[in-house]
Design a protein around this motif. Structure first.
Motif, mmCIF file in Angstrom:
data_model
loop_
_atom_site.group_PDB
_atom_site.id
_atom_site.type_symbol
_atom_site.label_atom_id
_atom_site.label_comp_id
_atom_site.label_asym_id
_atom_site.label_seq_id
_atom_site.Cartn_x
_atom_site.Cartn_y
_atom_site.Cartn_z
ATOM 1 N N GLN A 34 0.840 -1.198 0.000
ATOM 2 C CA GLN A 34 0.000 0.000 0.000
ATOM 3 C C GLN A 34 0.877 1.250 0.000
ATOM 4 O O GLN A 34 2.015 1.223 0.450
ATOM 5 C CB GLN A 34 -0.904 0.000 1.216
ATOM 6 C CG GLN A 34 -1.884 -1.152 1.221
ATOM 7 C CD GLN A 34 -2.725 -1.192 2.482
ATOM 8 O OE1 GLN A 34 -2.544 -0.383 3.374
ATOM 9 N NE2 GLN A 34 -3.640 -2.141 2.533
ATOM 10 N N GLN A 35 0.318 2.332 -0.494
ATOM 11 C CA GLN A 35 1.077 3.579 -0.619
ATOM 12 C C GLN A 35 1.621 4.063 0.722
ATOM 13 O O GLN A 35 2.745 4.544 0.803
ATOM 14 C CB GLN A 35 0.199 4.676 -1.233
ATOM 15 C CG GLN A 35 -0.082 4.492 -2.697
ATOM 16 C CD GLN A 35 1.158 4.706 -3.548
ATOM 17 O OE1 GLN A 35 2.169 5.223 -3.113
ATOM 18 N NE2 GLN A 35 1.066 4.282 -4.791
ATOM 19 N N GLU A 36 0.838 3.950 1.771
ATOM 20 C CA GLU A 36 1.294 4.474 3.063
ATOM 21 C C GLU A 36 2.379 3.611 3.711
ATOM 22 O O GLU A 36 3.037 4.045 4.645
ATOM 23 C CB GLU A 36 0.116 4.646 4.035
ATOM 24 C CG GLU A 36 -0.639 3.377 4.342
ATOM 25 C CD GLU A 36 -1.841 3.141 3.439
ATOM 26 O OE1 GLU A 36 -2.585 2.203 3.728
ATOM 27 O OE2 GLU A 36 -2.009 3.877 2.445
ATOM 28 N N ASP A 37 2.578 2.402 3.216
ATOM 29 C CA ASP A 37 3.605 1.515 3.785
ATOM 30 C C ASP A 37 4.918 1.543 3.018
ATOM 31 O O ASP A 37 5.865 0.853 3.389
ATOM 32 C CB ASP A 37 3.081 0.080 3.848
ATOM 33 C CG ASP A 37 2.009 -0.108 4.902
ATOM 34 O OD1 ASP A 37 2.011 0.679 5.877
ATOM 35 O OD2 ASP A 37 1.185 -1.026 4.754
ATOM 36 N N THR A 40 8.727 1.828 4.665
ATOM 37 C CA THR A 40 8.703 1.410 6.067
ATOM 38 C C THR A 40 9.404 0.067 6.212
ATOM 39 O O THR A 40 9.922 -0.504 5.255
ATOM 40 C CB THR A 40 7.251 1.298 6.580
ATOM 41 O OG1 THR A 40 6.563 0.292 5.811
ATOM 42 C CG2 THR A 40 6.500 2.611 6.446
#
Length: 69
Positions: A34-37, A40
């Motif tokens: 996903q974009q937010e991960d 990370t």
């Protein structure tokens, strides 16, 4: 005697399943993340798992070449 001949076959099946699992988990944590991960620890873990999958594939290929005459 059947158990002796079936054991390498079961070991081969387990090796293939393990390698495919490494590829699947690695792809989900790198390409399909996903974009937010992105960027990370999950993303970097995916790269590490893909590296393990490639090394495992190389090991399987070397094992097959040694067994064949």
């Amino acid at each position: 005697m059947k158990k002796q001949t079936e054991k390498p076959k079961n070991n081969l099946i387990w090796t293939i399943i393990r390698t495919l699992g490494f590829y699947l988990i690695g792809l989900f944590n790198t390409v399909l993340i996903q974009q937010e991960d992105k960027g990370t620890w999950k993303n970097y873990l995916g790269y590490g798992i893909l590296l393990i999958a490639v090394l495992d594939t190389i090991g399987v290929i070397k094992r097959f070449r040694r067994k064949q005459p």
